[in-house]
Design a protein around this motif. Structure first.
Motif, PDB file in Angstrom:
ATOM      1  N   SER A 109      44.572 -33.435 -50.615  1.00 11.08           N
ATOM      2  CA  SER A 109      44.688 -34.851 -50.961  1.00 11.08           C
ATOM      3  C   SER A 109      46.177 -35.220 -51.016  1.00 11.08           C
ATOM      4  O   SER A 109      47.052 -34.355 -51.037  1.00 11.08           O
ATOM      5  N   LYS A 110      46.450 -36.505 -51.057  1.00 13.21           N
ATOM      6  CA  LYS A 110      47.845 -36.963 -51.081  1.00 13.21           C
ATOM      7  C   LYS A 110      48.573 -36.456 -52.328  1.00 13.21           C
ATOM      8  O   LYS A 110      49.754 -36.143 -52.282  1.00 13.21           O
ATOM      9  N   GLU A 111      47.858 -36.385 -53.460  1.00  5.08           N
ATOM     10  CA  GLU A 111      48.488 -35.912 -54.691  1.00  5.08           C
ATOM     11  C   GLU A 111      48.870 -34.438 -54.578  1.00  5.08           C
ATOM     12  O   GLU A 111      49.969 -34.036 -54.955  1.00  5.08           O
ATOM     13  N   ILE A 112      47.960 -33.627 -54.051  1.00  3.28           N
ATOM     14  CA  ILE A 112      48.241 -32.197 -53.897  1.00  3.28           C
ATOM     15  C   ILE A 112      49.331 -31.990 -52.855  1.00  3.28           C
ATOM     16  O   ILE A 112      50.209 -31.139 -53.018  1.00  3.28           O
ATOM     17  N   LEU A 161      52.537 -32.665 -54.540  1.00  3.31           N
ATOM     18  CA  LEU A 161      52.859 -31.564 -55.451  1.00  3.31           C
ATOM     19  C   LEU A 161      53.401 -30.361 -54.690  1.00  3.31           C
ATOM     20  O   LEU A 161      54.402 -29.761 -55.087  1.00  3.31           O
ATOM     21  N   LEU A 162      52.765 -30.010 -53.584  1.00  3.43           N
ATOM     22  CA  LEU A 162      53.230 -28.871 -52.785  1.00  3.43           C
ATOM     23  C   LEU A 162      54.620 -29.127 -52.195  1.00  3.43           C
ATOM     24  O   LEU A 162      55.460 -28.231 -52.146  1.00  3.43           O
ATOM     25  N   PHE A 163      54.853 -30.365 -51.759  1.00  8.92           N
ATOM     26  CA  PHE A 163      56.165 -30.710 -51.211  1.00  8.92           C
ATOM     27  C   PHE A 163      57.233 -30.614 -52.297  1.00  8.92           C
ATOM     28  O   PHE A 163      58.321 -30.071 -52.067  1.00  8.92           O
ATOM     29  N   ALA A 164      56.924 -31.121 -53.501  1.00  6.87           N
ATOM     30  CA  ALA A 164      57.892 -31.046 -54.606  1.00  6.87           C
ATOM     31  C   ALA A 164      58.138 -29.596 -55.015  1.00  6.87           C
ATOM     32  O   ALA A 164      59.276 -29.219 -55.319  1.00  6.87           O
ATOM     33  N   ALA A 165      57.086 -28.782 -55.029  1.00  7.08           N
ATOM     34  CA  ALA A 165      57.251 -27.368 -55.378  1.00  7.08           C
ATOM     35  C   ALA A 165      58.116 -26.654 -54.342  1.00  7.08           C
ATOM     36  O   ALA A 165      58.961 -25.826 -54.690  1.00  7.08           O
TER      37      ALA A 165
END
Length: 90
Positions: A58-61, A64-68
């Motif tokens: 999903s866009k939220e995940i 999150l993965l991009f920020a991580a």
């Protein structure tokens, strides 16, 4: 460097980063994947992709993965710079 010089350099860097957003507020800042797909589609309309994603988050995940990933890269870069600075004895 003095504190004043550091402050001026940080201010200039902030202006450089913010300039595209201020000068073109309604701009579309898409990624290179989208641009490449558009070029391929326009030059070869009959092209069919031969691969696909194994998992579509999903866009939220995805955010999150991009920020991580960005945090990990920044941490690794900071660690390497810190080690090199410590090794130089300054």
């Amino acid at each position: 460097m003095s504190a004043r010089t550091n402050s001026m350099l940080l201010g200039v860097a902030a202006l450089i980063i913010a300039a595209p957003l201020v000068l073109n507020p309604a701009g579309q800042f898409g990624g290179t994947d989208d641009a490449a797909s558009e070029v391929v589609t326009s030059s070869h309309p009959a092209y069919e992709k031969w691969t696909g994603p194994l998992w579509q988050p999903s866009k939220e995940i995805e955010g999150l993965l991009f920020a991580a990933q960005a945090a990990f890269g920044a941490g690794l870069l900071g660690y390497v710079i810190g080690r090199r600075h410590g090794r130089s004895g300054k």
